[in-house]
Design a protein around this motif. Sequence first.
Motif, PDB file in Angstrom:
ATOM      1  N   MET A   1      -4.730 -38.253  12.018  1.00  9.24           N
ATOM      2  CA  MET A   1      -3.912 -37.058  11.877  1.00  9.24           C
ATOM      3  C   MET A   1      -3.503 -36.921  10.416  1.00  9.24           C
ATOM      4  O   MET A   1      -3.262 -37.907   9.738  1.00  9.24           O
ATOM      5  N   GLN A   2      -3.391 -35.694   9.989  1.00 15.92           N
ATOM      6  CA  GLN A   2      -2.903 -35.415   8.641  1.00 15.92           C
ATOM      7  C   GLN A   2      -1.372 -35.454   8.650  1.00 15.92           C
ATOM      8  O   GLN A   2      -0.739 -35.056   9.633  1.00 15.92           O
ATOM      9  N   PRO A   3      -0.746 -35.920   7.568  1.00 15.98           N
ATOM     10  CA  PRO A   3       0.716 -35.919   7.498  1.00 15.98           C
ATOM     11  C   PRO A   3       1.287 -34.522   7.725  1.00 15.98           C
ATOM     12  O   PRO A   3       0.691 -33.518   7.338  1.00 15.98           O
ATOM     13  N   VAL A   4       2.449 -34.490   8.343  1.00 16.86           N
ATOM     14  CA  VAL A   4       3.116 -33.248   8.715  1.00 16.86           C
ATOM     15  C   VAL A   4       4.432 -33.144   7.959  1.00 16.86           C
ATOM     16  O   VAL A   4       5.191 -34.112   7.901  1.00 16.86           O
ATOM     17  N   LEU A   5       4.709 -31.981   7.391  1.00 13.61           N
ATOM     18  CA  LEU A   5       5.986 -31.703   6.739  1.00 13.61           C
ATOM     19  C   LEU A   5       6.932 -31.140   7.789  1.00 13.61           C
ATOM     20  O   LEU A   5       6.580 -30.205   8.513  1.00 13.61           O
ATOM     21  N   LEU A   6       8.119 -31.709   7.881  1.00 14.21           N
ATOM     22  CA  LEU A   6       9.140 -31.223   8.809  1.00 14.21           C
ATOM     23  C   LEU A   6      10.386 -30.861   8.003  1.00 14.21           C
ATOM     24  O   LEU A   6      10.674 -31.498   6.987  1.00 14.21           O
ATOM     25  N   THR A   7      11.125 -29.864   8.459  1.00 21.72           N
ATOM     26  CA  THR A   7      12.337 -29.455   7.751  1.00 21.72           C
ATOM     27  C   THR A   7      13.472 -29.216   8.734  1.00 21.72           C
ATOM     28  O   THR A   7      13.254 -28.920   9.910  1.00 21.72           O
ATOM     29  N   THR A   8      14.682 -29.367   8.222  1.00 21.16           N
ATOM     30  CA  THR A   8      15.898 -29.029   8.952  1.00 21.16           C
ATOM     31  C   THR A   8      16.700 -28.111   8.042  1.00 21.16           C
ATOM     32  O   THR A   8      16.241 -27.740   6.963  1.00 21.16           O
ATOM     33  N   THR A   9      17.898 -27.809   8.434  1.00 23.03           N
ATOM     34  CA  THR A   9      18.756 -26.971   7.609  1.00 23.03           C
ATOM     35  C   THR A   9      19.032 -27.620   6.253  1.00 23.03           C
ATOM     36  O   THR A   9      19.014 -26.955   5.221  1.00 23.03           O
ATOM     37  N   ARG A  10      19.248 -28.934   6.261  1.00 26.96           N
ATOM     38  CA  ARG A  10      19.632 -29.628   5.021  1.00 26.96           C
ATOM     39  C   ARG A  10      18.583 -30.575   4.469  1.00 26.96           C
ATOM     40  O   ARG A  10      18.736 -31.072   3.347  1.00 26.96           O
ATOM     41  N   LEU A  11      17.539 -30.859   5.218  1.00 27.63           N
ATOM     42  CA  LEU A  11      16.603 -31.918   4.839  1.00 27.63           C
ATOM     43  C   LEU A  11      15.160 -31.462   4.905  1.00 27.63           C
ATOM     44  O   LEU A  11      14.822 -30.536   5.633  1.00 27.63           O
ATOM     45  N   SER A  12      14.328 -32.176   4.170  1.00 24.32           N
ATOM     46  CA  SER A  12      12.884 -32.059   4.368  1.00 24.32           C
ATOM     47  C   SER A  12      12.357 -33.466   4.589  1.00 24.32           C
ATOM     48  O   SER A  12      12.883 -34.442   4.041  1.00 24.32           O
ATOM     49  N   LEU A  13      11.344 -33.573   5.418  1.00 24.00           N
ATOM     50  CA  LEU A  13      10.719 -34.852   5.724  1.00 24.00           C
ATOM     51  C   LEU A  13       9.252 -34.734   5.339  1.00 24.00           C
ATOM     52  O   LEU A  13       8.530 -33.885   5.874  1.00 24.00           O
ATOM     53  N   SER A  14       8.845 -35.559   4.397  1.00 26.09           N
ATOM     54  CA  SER A  14       7.489 -35.505   3.882  1.00 26.09           C
ATOM     55  C   SER A  14       7.019 -36.929   3.585  1.00 26.09           C
ATOM     56  O   SER A  14       7.811 -37.872   3.578  1.00 26.09           O
ATOM     57  N   VAL A  15       5.743 -37.066   3.310  1.00 28.59           N
ATOM     58  CA  VAL A  15       5.199 -38.375   2.962  1.00 28.59           C
ATOM     59  C   VAL A  15       5.791 -38.791   1.619  1.00 28.59           C
ATOM     60  O   VAL A  15       5.831 -37.986   0.682  1.00 28.59           O
ATOM     61  N   PRO A  16       6.261 -40.032   1.495  1.00 26.35           N
ATOM     62  CA  PRO A  16       6.779 -40.468   0.198  1.00 26.35           C
ATOM     63  C   PRO A  16       5.652 -40.553  -0.830  1.00 26.35           C
ATOM     64  O   PRO A  16       4.488 -40.714  -0.479  1.00 26.35           O
ATOM     65  N   THR A  17       6.036 -40.427  -2.087  1.00 27.44           N
ATOM     66  CA  THR A  17       5.073 -40.439  -3.179  1.00 27.44           C
ATOM     67  C   THR A  17       5.451 -41.511  -4.202  1.00 27.44           C
ATOM     68  O   THR A  17       6.522 -42.137  -4.102  1.00 27.44           O
ATOM     69  N   ALA A  18       4.611 -41.657  -5.211  1.00 25.65           N
ATOM     70  CA  ALA A  18       4.882 -42.617  -6.283  1.00 25.65           C
ATOM     71  C   ALA A  18       6.223 -42.339  -6.953  1.00 25.65           C
ATOM     72  O   ALA A  18       6.875 -43.266  -7.438  1.00 25.65           O
ATOM     73  N   ALA A  19       6.651 -41.090  -6.952  1.00 27.97           N
ATOM     74  CA  ALA A  19       7.944 -40.744  -7.554  1.00 27.97           C
ATOM     75  C   ALA A  19       9.121 -41.360  -6.793  1.00 27.97           C
ATOM     76  O   ALA A  19      10.235 -41.422  -7.328  1.00 27.97           O
ATOM     77  N   ASP A  20       8.899 -41.828  -5.570  1.00 29.68           N
ATOM     78  CA  ASP A  20       9.968 -42.417  -4.750  1.00 29.68           C
ATOM     79  C   ASP A  20      10.074 -43.931  -4.901  1.00 29.68           C
ATOM     80  O   ASP A  20      10.991 -44.539  -4.349  1.00 29.68           O
ATOM     81  N   VAL A  21       9.145 -44.552  -5.609  1.00 32.56           N
ATOM     82  CA  VAL A  21       9.091 -46.014  -5.698  1.00 32.56           C
ATOM     83  C   VAL A  21      10.405 -46.594  -6.224  1.00 32.56           C
ATOM     84  O   VAL A  21      10.956 -47.539  -5.647  1.00 32.56           O
ATOM     85  N   GLU A  22      10.911 -46.046  -7.303  1.00 30.26           N
ATOM     86  CA  GLU A  22      12.120 -46.608  -7.914  1.00 30.26           C
ATOM     87  C   GLU A  22      13.316 -46.520  -6.966  1.00 30.26           C
ATOM     88  O   GLU A  22      14.045 -47.494  -6.772  1.00 30.26           O
ATOM     89  N   ALA A  23      13.533 -45.349  -6.370  1.00 27.32           N
ATOM     90  CA  ALA A  23      14.670 -45.181  -5.453  1.00 27.32           C
ATOM     91  C   ALA A  23      14.503 -46.060  -4.220  1.00 27.32           C
ATOM     92  O   ALA A  23      15.457 -46.717  -3.784  1.00 27.32           O
ATOM     93  N   MET A  24      13.289 -46.112  -3.657  1.00 22.41           N
ATOM     94  CA  MET A  24      13.049 -46.946  -2.483  1.00 22.41           C
ATOM     95  C   MET A  24      13.334 -48.408  -2.799  1.00 22.41           C
ATOM     96  O   MET A  24      14.002 -49.108  -2.026  1.00 22.41           O
TER      97      MET A  24
END
Length: 193
Positions: A1-24
């Motif tokens: 399956m291909q990754p799916v983007l999901l959203t709410t009123t305040r949030l988005s849910l997406s596949v993490p990327t290299a830009a998230d490495v430091e925070a993670m």
Amino acid sequence: MQPVLLTTTRLSLSVPTAADVEAMTGYCQDPDLTRYVPVPVPYTEDSARFFIEKLIPAGWASDNEYNWAIRAQNGEFAGMLGARRTAPDAASFDLGLWLGAPHRGRGYATEAALVVVAWLFDENVTSRLTWEAIVGNGASIQVARKLGFRFTGTRASAGEFRDGSHPPCWHAELDAADERGANADSWQALEPA
């Protein structure tokens, strides 16, 4: 399956990327997180890169595990939410999540989990979800209750913790046919930690 983007009123849910490495990597230094989440200790940037670059794509490709970065309205990485098949070829999935300390207490965990649960059930990915949390993880209990999970007891973890042990965990389940919030009485059996 291909990754799916999901959203709410305040949030988005997406596949993490290299830009998230430091925070993670930073969030996974938190003793409150590592007490309850079986991330590697020490958690390094290489740990985050391996998770983002190898494990997450393999999980989506095999349809065995779906992981999303939880992002606040400003796009800031706030945590992770995943659904993992409980066993190869099993029909049920285990739901798990964590938030970085600055993002806790805002309702993000419940909000993100609600949209993932709806997607898993609406897309017929599964008809049953399971949940477990190490005894003492009260924040996780609150999310599971709000989602309508039915408490099924305290027993050893289904998954192995980082030290090879199976610590005592609270367990719950949720079926697609369950009314959300209908299982609240089942939590009365939970012994306080």
